[in-house]
Design a protein around this motif. Structure first.
Motif, mmCIF file in Angstrom:
data_model
loop_
_atom_site.group_PDB
_atom_site.id
_atom_site.type_symbol
_atom_site.label_atom_id
_atom_site.label_comp_id
_atom_site.label_asym_id
_atom_site.label_seq_id
_atom_site.Cartn_x
_atom_site.Cartn_y
_atom_site.Cartn_z
ATOM 1 N N ASP A 1 0.929 -1.016 -0.280
ATOM 2 C CA ASP A 1 0.047 0.218 -0.042
ATOM 3 C C ASP A 1 0.481 1.598 -0.047
ATOM 4 N N ALA A 2 2.320 1.000 0.801
ATOM 5 C CA ALA A 2 2.681 2.418 0.902
ATOM 6 C C ALA A 2 3.598 3.017 -0.337
ATOM 7 N N TRP A 3 4.188 1.401 -1.010
ATOM 8 C CA TRP A 3 4.709 1.353 -2.446
ATOM 9 C C TRP A 3 3.863 2.147 -3.368
ATOM 10 N N VAL A 4 2.316 1.680 -3.553
ATOM 11 C CA VAL A 4 1.326 2.595 -4.799
ATOM 12 C C VAL A 4 1.191 4.130 -3.950
ATOM 13 N N ALA A 5 1.311 4.183 -3.206
ATOM 14 C CA ALA A 5 1.319 5.295 -2.726
ATOM 15 C C ALA A 5 2.108 6.663 -3.273
ATOM 16 N N TYR A 6 3.413 6.133 -3.017
ATOM 17 C CA TYR A 6 4.159 6.833 -3.290
ATOM 18 C C TYR A 6 4.510 6.771 -4.853
ATOM 19 N N LYS A 7 4.770 5.828 -5.733
ATOM 20 C CA LYS A 7 4.463 5.323 -7.223
ATOM 21 C C LYS A 7 3.387 6.564 -7.908
ATOM 22 N N LYS A 8 2.304 6.425 -6.771
ATOM 23 C CA LYS A 8 0.487 7.188 -7.288
ATOM 24 C C LYS A 8 0.646 8.882 -7.479
ATOM 25 N N GLY A 9 1.748 9.707 -6.131
ATOM 26 C CA GLY A 9 2.277 10.105 -5.951
ATOM 27 C C GLY A 9 1.041 10.664 -4.771
ATOM 28 N N PHE A 10 0.184 9.900 -3.832
ATOM 29 C CA PHE A 10 -0.492 9.949 -2.682
ATOM 30 C C PHE A 10 0.628 10.901 -1.476
ATOM 31 N N LEU A 11 1.467 10.108 -1.137
ATOM 32 C CA LEU A 11 2.261 10.652 -0.030
ATOM 33 C C LEU A 11 3.269 11.861 -0.535
ATOM 34 N N ALA A 12 3.571 11.962 -1.332
ATOM 35 C CA ALA A 12 3.684 13.912 -1.205
ATOM 36 C C ALA A 12 2.777 14.413 -1.639
ATOM 37 N N GLU A 13 1.548 14.107 -2.181
ATOM 38 C CA GLU A 13 0.445 14.649 -1.996
ATOM 39 C C GLU A 13 -0.096 15.527 -0.529
ATOM 40 N N GLU A 14 -0.644 14.077 0.067
ATOM 41 C CA GLU A 14 -1.165 14.600 1.541
ATOM 42 C C GLU A 14 0.068 15.083 2.120
ATOM 43 N N LEU A 15 1.485 14.660 2.173
ATOM 44 C CA LEU A 15 2.796 15.585 2.928
ATOM 45 C C LEU A 15 2.518 16.893 2.978
ATOM 46 N N GLN A 16 2.375 17.071 1.290
ATOM 47 C CA GLN A 16 2.317 18.937 1.004
ATOM 48 C C GLN A 16 1.297 19.554 1.569
ATOM 49 N N LYS A 17 0.125 19.296 1.484
ATOM 50 C CA LYS A 17 -0.893 19.745 1.799
ATOM 51 C C LYS A 17 -1.005 20.115 3.550
#
Length: 320
Positions: free
Chosen positions: A48-64
């Motif tokens: 789940d973390a890898w998909v979140a990273y690859k799809k940009g979800f991690l960077a997006e949520e952190l930036q928010k």
């Protein structure tokens, strides 16, 4: 008089530009985003973390939430613990056993959520032609797993379930590659292994599963954060959790694309990977059962001499 006047003017100018005192510098830095360094091993346990990273979800949520992502791909699980101890990462993932070992050794980190559970991804195996049908059949036999890893706990639970004691078997500590080779040679009678090697041996016909963790042990992996991050930047932890949930949803809604993204990072045959992925749950909630299981793990590890000292479980687990 002129010299005094110039000194006063200089002081005024410095104060206006933030050169005197800390307030000006703090205000200008307040707009800067803090960097969160995250270390993750490329394994199905953290899909789940890898998909979140690859799809940009991690960077997006952190930036928010006012943070920047600094992602670290870490090749081996033990290196995650080393990275925490060296102050190189702020968040990361590992099994519950290395988490407790690190805490007892003085690493300043805490558990902030469940990473995954997979009781079927941890199992007692024998050779396909072995007459062994249950743990009871292994009395007096050579049984291996890796000491100070969660396979040791499952083995102890299976021994107890069979009405036996650890002294009733000949326990041998082996790494996973060495265990697989020893089993193939007939040097041991059985062993407790986990994925990805479990699925590899079973799917290739090199091993047969006698029992797994179902109903006994959920084989936890956990998300860790430094004590400092958990204390001062818990919003970053919550942002990572939101991104992970997006990763889970993407895996459910786009399974083929998610598998393709994961296989770009996780070096496993696609057929074996598909089997493994079905074994894992990425539910993040730390339930009452999780707390009790962590208490049981701490007591097991301490009583077996795997910890340098007692770990206060309630202080070790921090809810976001």
């Amino acid at each position: 008089m002129k010299k005094v006047f110039m000194c006063v003017m200089l002081a005024v100018l410095l104060a206006m530009t933030g050169g005197l005192g800390g307030c000006g510098g703090q205000d200008s830095a307040a707009g800067d985003k803090k960097t969160v360094r995250i270390g993750v091993v490329p394994l199905p346990h953290y899909a789940d973390a890898w998909v979140a990273y690859k799809k940009g979800f991690l960077a997006e949520e952190l930036q928010k939430s006012g943070y920047e992502l600094d992602w670290h791909t870490i090749a081996l699980g033990p290196v995650v613990s080393e990275a925490f101890a060296a102050g190189e990462i702020d968040m990361g993932v590992m099994g519950d056993f290395p988490a407790f070992i690190g805490r007892s050794a003085g690493t300043n980190f805490c558990i902030t959520s469940v990473a995954s559970t997979a009781p079927e991804a941890l199992a007692l195996i024998v050779r396909p032609d072995s007459p062994v049908k249950s743990m009871a059949d292994l009395k007096g036999k050579k049984v291996a797993t890796t000491k100070a890893a969660y396979g040791q706990k499952l083995l102890a639970l299976l021994v107890e379930q069979a009405g036996m004691k650890m002294e009733d078997i000949s326990f041998i500590s082996l790494s996973m590659p060495d265990l697989a080779a020893a089993l193939a040679r007939g040097d041991i009678d059985a062993g407790v292994v986990w994925d990805p090697i479990l699925t590899k041996l079973e799917s290739s016909g090199e091993a047969r599963v006698v029992a797994d963790g179902t109903g006994l042990y959920d084989a936890y992996a956990v998300w860790m954060a430094t004590d400092e991050l958990a204390k001062n930047d818990m919003e970053a932890v919550r942002a990572v959790m939101r991104a992970r949930q997006k990763g889970v949803e993407y895996m459910q809604e786009h399974p083929e694309e998610a598998s393709r993204l994961l296989l770009e990072e996780i070096n496993l045959p696609s057929e074996q990977f598909a089997i493994m992925l079905k074994k894992f749950s990425y539910e993040q909630e730390m339930t009452d059962k999780f707390y009790q299981d962590m208490q049981d793990t701490e007591e097991f590890m301490y009583s077996n001499g795997l910890l340098k000292g007692k770990v206060d479980v309630n202080a070790f687990i921090v809810k976001p």
